[in-house]
Design a protein around this motif. Structure first.
Motif, short mmCIF file in Angstrom:
data_model
loop_
_atom_site.label_atom_id
_atom_site.label_comp_id
_atom_site.label_asym_id
_atom_site.label_seq_id
_atom_site.Cartn_x
_atom_site.Cartn_y
_atom_site.Cartn_z
N GLU A 1 2.65 6.52 3.95
CA GLU A 1 3.34 7.18 3.28
C GLU A 1 4.60 6.10 4.66
O GLU A 1 4.21 6.64 6.41
CB GLU A 1 3.45 8.45 3.17
CG GLU A 1 3.38 8.33 1.65
CD GLU A 1 3.70 10.27 1.44
OE1 GLU A 1 4.50 10.22 1.62
OE2 GLU A 1 2.35 11.27 2.18
N THR B 1 0.70 -1.18 -0.17
CA THR B 1 -0.22 0.47 0.22
C THR B 1 0.61 1.08 -0.41
O THR B 1 0.72 2.36 -0.45
CB THR B 1 -1.54 0.13 1.26
OG1 THR B 1 -1.83 -1.09 1.06
CG2 THR B 1 -2.14 1.82 1.20
N LYS C 1 -7.85 7.55 -2.08
CA LYS C 1 -7.99 6.33 -1.66
C LYS C 1 -7.15 5.63 -3.15
O LYS C 1 -7.13 6.07 -4.45
CB LYS C 1 -9.19 5.50 -1.66
CG LYS C 1 -9.91 5.38 -2.53
CD LYS C 1 -11.37 5.03 -1.58
CE LYS C 1 -12.46 5.15 -2.56
NZ LYS C 1 -13.87 4.48 -1.59
N THR D 1 0.95 3.97 -2.97
CA THR D 1 0.32 5.05 -2.58
C THR D 1 1.47 6.28 -3.36
O THR D 1 1.33 7.10 -4.03
CB THR D 1 1.15 5.49 -1.29
OG1 THR D 1 -0.15 4.88 -0.24
CG2 THR D 1 0.56 7.15 -0.67
N TYR E 1 0.20 8.84 -6.42
CA TYR E 1 0.79 10.37 -5.72
C TYR E 1 1.99 10.60 -6.93
O TYR E 1 1.78 12.46 -7.62
CB TYR E 1 2.05 10.84 -4.52
CG TYR E 1 0.61 10.79 -3.25
CD1 TYR E 1 -0.77 11.24 -2.93
CD2 TYR E 1 1.79 10.98 -1.99
CE1 TYR E 1 -0.88 10.66 -1.71
CE2 TYR E 1 0.76 10.94 -1.22
CZ TYR E 1 -0.33 10.79 -1.37
OH TYR E 1 -1.70 10.26 0.27
N PRO F 1 -4.51 5.52 1.48
CA PRO F 1 -3.22 5.90 1.36
C PRO F 1 -2.51 6.32 2.88
O PRO F 1 -2.93 6.63 3.40
CB PRO F 1 -2.99 7.12 0.90
CG PRO F 1 -3.98 7.75 0.04
CD PRO F 1 -5.29 6.95 1.25
#
Length: 272
Positions: A250, A194, A212, A198, A202, A248
């Motif tokens: 990070e 994931t 999402k 992400t 991005y 998302p």
């Protein structure tokens, strides 16, 4: 006739009739650096041997986690291109997202992160390591997914697109009845996949627009060996690990700007 050679500061040494050169001994810090370099070399050779060799109890001396932390991602290697179990399939990692556009939420199409990365290394004599990241992420995710029970795989296919979704996903696993395999290893791969999806989203659609993300991992085997000479042979259909939508995430210390600079420039280059 006097044939005695003239003396010199280098040869006229007390107690010696032969020429000698006096060299200063290495200082303590030079010895320390040399000793540390020898230890590092020995550790690297031992770690590489344990990583490449078939699993044994020796791996648990430094522990599997320590070995993996040292060998990956820079020194990872294996003999999987050789018999008895050579690599016989391709992994693909695809990403799509829901983005905000003109005040509405729009679902994008699928983008193959693997195709983008492979274009970096194809016909390149000095391929960057960035060209194999998605394949490694996809391989780890699908291997962990295949070890889940059917009920656990059904949970993976659900949407978890709210804050704290990883905790909700673990709770959903825990609520299943019966004796199910552990999900700890899968959740680590889920988090990594994931986080990678992400960054891809991005890079393509912009961090401010992505609401999402969803990733799709597939594996397609090559033509079976016994059919290698059949001109009409077809590759088997790909298999998929079904996953739902995710909020998302990070990792701390990630640079979305650096990732986007590399990925998006290559993505735009291969677009028709």
């Amino acid at each position: 006739m006097n044939t005695k050679p003239e003396s010199s500061p280098e040869t006229d040494l007390p107690g010696s009739g032969a020429a000698a050169v006096v060299r200063p001994r290495p200082t303590w810090w030079v010895k320390l650096i040399a000793f540390a370099a020898c230890l590092l070399t020995l550790w690297h050779i031992a770690a590489s041997f344990l990583w490449i060799a078939p699993y044994s109890a020796l791996r648990e001396i430094p522990t599997q986690e320590v070995l993996a932390g040292y060998m990956l991602p820079m020194f990872g290697q294996s003999w999987s291109v050789f018999a008895p179990e050579p690599i016989n399939g391709d992994y693909h990692f695809n990403v799509r997202a829901v983005i905000e556009k003109d005040g509405a939420e729009v679902e994008t199409g699928w983008v193959s992160a693997t195709d983008v990365e492979l274009s970096m290394i194809r016909y390149n004599l000095f391929p960057p390591r960035a060209g194999i990241q998605s394949s490694e992420v996809a391989s780890g995710q699908m291997n962990a997914y295949n070890k889940l029970s059917a009920d656990q795989q059904a949970v993976v296919g659900l949407d978890f697109a709210e804050d704290g979704w990883e905790e909700w996903m673990v709770r959903s696993f825990d609520e299943l009845e019966g004796d199910n395999p552990s999900t700890e290893a899968y959740m680590a791969e889920e988090h990594l996949s994931t986080a990678y999806a992400t960054q891809v989203a991005y890079a393509i659609w912009g961090a401010d627009a992505v609401v999402k993300v969803q990733y799709r991992v597939s594996r397609q085997n090559v033509v079976p060996y016994e059919e290698r000479n059949d001109p009409g042979a077809q590759r088997p259909d790909p298999t998929f690990s079904t996953t739902g939508w995710r909020l998302p995430i990070e990792e701390e210390g990630q640079s979305r700007e650096n990732f986007a600079d590399t990925f998006r420039s290559q993505f735009e280059r291969i677009q028709p």
